[in-house]
Design a protein around this motif. Structure first.
Motif, PDB file in Angstrom:
ATOM      1  N   CYS A 211     128.892 -35.976 124.098  1.00 14.21           N
ATOM      2  CA  CYS A 211     127.564 -35.351 124.032  1.00 14.21           C
ATOM      3  C   CYS A 211     126.653 -35.941 125.119  1.00 14.21           C
ATOM      4  CB  CYS A 211     126.959 -35.592 122.651  1.00 14.21           C
ATOM      5  SG  CYS A 211     125.262 -35.000 122.493  1.00 14.21           S
ATOM      6  N   LEU A 212     125.899 -35.063 125.783  1.00 11.05           N
ATOM      7  CA  LEU A 212     125.018 -35.481 126.875  1.00 11.05           C
ATOM      8  C   LEU A 212     123.546 -35.547 126.465  1.00 11.05           C
ATOM      9  CD1 LEU A 212     126.567 -33.249 129.674  1.00 11.05           C
ATOM     10  CD2 LEU A 212     126.843 -35.729 129.451  1.00 11.05           C
ATOM     11  N   CYS A 213     123.248 -35.223 125.219  1.00 10.04           N
ATOM     12  CA  CYS A 213     121.847 -35.042 124.810  1.00 10.04           C
ATOM     13  C   CYS A 213     120.978 -36.273 125.064  1.00 10.04           C
ATOM     14  CB  CYS A 213     121.774 -34.621 123.352  1.00 10.04           C
ATOM     15  SG  CYS A 213     122.345 -32.910 123.081  1.00 10.04           S
TER      16      CYS A 213
ATOM     17  N   PRO B 168     122.360 -36.202 133.306  1.00  6.38           N
ATOM     18  CA  PRO B 168     123.473 -35.646 132.530  1.00  6.38           C
ATOM     19  C   PRO B 168     124.500 -34.938 133.409  1.00  6.38           C
ATOM     20  CG  PRO B 168     121.471 -34.354 132.200  1.00  6.38           C
ATOM     21  CD  PRO B 168     121.073 -35.597 132.930  1.00  6.38           C
ATOM     22  N   PHE B 169     124.053 -34.358 134.514  1.00  5.74           N
ATOM     23  CA  PHE B 169     124.951 -33.704 135.459  1.00  5.74           C
ATOM     24  C   PHE B 169     125.942 -34.707 136.048  1.00  5.74           C
ATOM     25  CE2 PHE B 169     125.384 -32.556 140.074  1.00  5.74           C
ATOM     26  CZ  PHE B 169     126.212 -31.458 139.923  1.00  5.74           C
ATOM     27  N   GLU B 170     125.423 -35.865 136.467  1.00  5.56           N
ATOM     28  CA  GLU B 170     126.292 -36.894 137.050  1.00  5.56           C
ATOM     29  C   GLU B 170     127.244 -37.458 135.999  1.00  5.56           C
ATOM     30  OE1 GLU B 170     123.233 -39.325 138.627  1.00  5.56           O
ATOM     31  OE2 GLU B 170     123.194 -38.285 140.566  1.00  5.56           O
TER      32      GLU B 170
ATOM     33  N   ALA C 282     135.047 -31.138 117.513  1.00  5.49           N
ATOM     34  CA  ALA C 282     133.675 -30.861 117.099  1.00  5.49           C
ATOM     35  C   ALA C 282     132.782 -30.801 118.335  1.00  5.49           C
ATOM     36  CB  ALA C 282     133.197 -31.950 116.152  1.00  5.49           C
ATOM     37  N   GLN C 283     131.869 -29.831 118.333  1.00  5.33           N
ATOM     38  CA  GLN C 283     131.029 -29.574 119.504  1.00  5.33           C
ATOM     39  C   GLN C 283     129.563 -29.799 119.174  1.00  5.33           C
ATOM     40  OE1 GLN C 283     130.409 -25.379 120.878  1.00  5.33           O
ATOM     41  NE2 GLN C 283     131.567 -26.044 122.664  1.00  5.33           N
ATOM     42  N   CYS C 284     128.840 -30.397 120.108  1.00  5.02           N
ATOM     43  CA  CYS C 284     127.395 -30.545 119.937  1.00  5.02           C
ATOM     44  C   CYS C 284     126.758 -29.165 120.065  1.00  5.02           C
ATOM     45  CB  CYS C 284     126.821 -31.487 120.995  1.00  5.02           C
ATOM     46  SG  CYS C 284     125.005 -31.525 120.991  1.00  5.02           S
ATOM     47  N   PRO C 285     125.977 -28.737 119.082  1.00  2.00           N
ATOM     48  CA  PRO C 285     125.387 -27.396 119.140  1.00  2.00           C
ATOM     49  C   PRO C 285     124.305 -27.254 120.204  1.00  2.00           C
ATOM     50  CG  PRO C 285     124.533 -28.607 117.259  1.00  2.00           C
ATOM     51  CD  PRO C 285     125.615 -29.457 117.849  1.00  2.00           C
ATOM     52  N   ARG C 286     123.823 -28.375 120.723  1.00  2.00           N
ATOM     53  CA  ARG C 286     122.735 -28.312 121.707  1.00  2.00           C
ATOM     54  C   ARG C 286     123.268 -28.265 123.139  1.00  2.00           C
ATOM     55  NH1 ARG C 286     119.103 -32.453 124.037  1.00  2.00           N
ATOM     56  NH2 ARG C 286     117.161 -31.411 124.672  1.00  2.00           N
ATOM     57  N   CYS C 287     124.062 -29.253 123.534  1.00  2.00           N
ATOM     58  CA  CYS C 287     124.559 -29.281 124.916  1.00  2.00           C
ATOM     59  C   CYS C 287     125.918 -28.599 125.051  1.00  2.00           C
ATOM     60  CB  CYS C 287     124.623 -30.709 125.445  1.00  2.00           C
ATOM     61  SG  CYS C 287     125.915 -31.750 124.703  1.00  2.00           S
ATOM     62  N   LEU C 288     126.527 -28.235 123.917  1.00  2.00           N
ATOM     63  CA  LEU C 288     127.822 -27.535 123.864  1.00  2.00           C
ATOM     64  C   LEU C 288     128.988 -28.363 124.391  1.00  2.00           C
ATOM     65  CD1 LEU C 288     126.811 -23.892 124.911  1.00  2.00           C
ATOM     66  CD2 LEU C 288     126.807 -24.959 122.647  1.00  2.00           C
ATOM     67  N   ARG C 289     128.795 -29.660 124.487  1.00  2.33           N
ATOM     68  CA  ARG C 289     129.876 -30.558 124.883  1.00  2.33           C
ATOM     69  C   ARG C 289     130.560 -31.068 123.619  1.00  2.33           C
ATOM     70  NH1 ARG C 289     132.191 -30.345 129.036  1.00  2.33           N
ATOM     71  NH2 ARG C 289     132.662 -32.561 129.097  1.00  2.33           N
ATOM     72  N   PRO C 290     131.827 -31.546 123.723  1.00  3.35           N
ATOM     73  CA  PRO C 290     132.454 -32.191 122.566  1.00  3.35           C
ATOM     74  C   PRO C 290     131.570 -33.329 122.064  1.00  3.35           C
ATOM     75  CG  PRO C 290     134.066 -31.850 124.315  1.00  3.35           C
ATOM     76  CD  PRO C 290     132.721 -31.501 124.902  1.00  3.35           C
ATOM     77  N   GLN C 291     131.520 -33.508 120.749  1.00  8.63           N
ATOM     78  CA  GLN C 291     130.650 -34.549 120.184  1.00  8.63           C
ATOM     79  C   GLN C 291     130.917 -35.914 120.808  1.00  8.63           C
ATOM     80  OE1 GLN C 291     128.112 -34.339 118.330  1.00  8.63           O
ATOM     81  NE2 GLN C 291     128.245 -32.662 116.868  1.00  8.63           N
ATOM     82  N   SER C 292     132.173 -36.173 121.150  1.00  7.17           N
ATOM     83  CA  SER C 292     132.524 -37.466 121.734  1.00  7.17           C
ATOM     84  C   SER C 292     131.958 -37.626 123.148  1.00  7.17           C
ATOM     85  CB  SER C 292     134.045 -37.633 121.772  1.00  7.17           C
ATOM     86  OG  SER C 292     134.642 -36.565 122.499  1.00  7.17           O
TER      87      SER C 292
END
Length: 201
Positions: free
Chosen positions: A16-18, A176-178, A4-14
């Motif tokens: 998520c960087l939001c 979030p980058f780090e 599953a992917q976060c629709p905002r940051c496009l990372r896997p939900q596990s």
């Protein structure tokens, strides 16, 4: 089965960087023109910049049919953040109160893909260019920089904004980058990282 992917940051939900992405305002408007090959890249730093800056826009493509509109928002003067013989060094006060704020146009892609964007979009190539001071050190520890001072798109934007809008700090954009980099290192394992990446620095 895909995760599953976060629709905002496009990372896997596990991963998520939001919660780490700030909401920072700036007088400078940032326009990110992203090559399509970068959209699904694991380290999509342009997207992090667009999410973390209120006054930013991310547009994906190779040829931008509405580029004239994108480059001329009312009340801004456009500058292309890209090196070149005629590029001016970004300076504090370039967006002072008595001048129009900048529209900072940032191509996002490998150097080859970024140059291709300029080639395919003559209006982009014709913009006055600005560049960053030499000597910056990237925190991008997952691949060898193509040259001294090479930064990720997000790092370049942070450095540019901190010069243009000093003393305002845009360092929160790097959180979030780090975290993204730490997550990638953790996923590959310490030994693999040390063998394949530390030896190239």
């Amino acid at each position: 089965m895909s995760r599953a992917q976060c629709p905002r940051c496009l990372r896997p939900q596990s991963h998520c960087l939001c919660k780490l992405i700030p909401q920072l305002d700036s007088r400078t408007k940032v326009l990110l023109l992203q090559h399509p090959s970068e959209v699904n890249h694991a380290l999509n730093t342009a997207r992090l910049a667009a999410l973390g800056l209120i006054n930013a826009e991310l547009v994906v493509g190779e040829v931008f049919v509405d580029l004239d509109v994108l480059l001329n928002p009312p009340g801004y003067q456009a500058r292309l953040l890209f090196p070149g013989d005629d590029a001016q060094l970004i300076q504090s006060g370039a967006a002072s109160d008595d001048s129009l704020p900048l529209l900072l146009v940032v191509p996002d892609g490998t150097w080859r893909k970024a140059r291709k964007l300029l080639h395919l979009n003559p209006l982009l190539a014709q913009l006055p260019r600005v560049t960053l001071p030499e000597g910056a050190v990237s925190r991008y520890r997952l691949r060898k920089a193509p040259g001294p001072g090479a930064l990720s798109t997000l790092e370049a934007i942070v450095q540019a904004l901190e010069i243009l809008e000093a003393p305002t700090s845009f360092a929160p954009l790097l959180r979030p980058f780090e975290a993204l980099i730490e997550g990638q290192i953790e996923a590959m394992g310490a030994q693999t990282y040390q063998r394949n990446h530390l030896s190239t620095l």
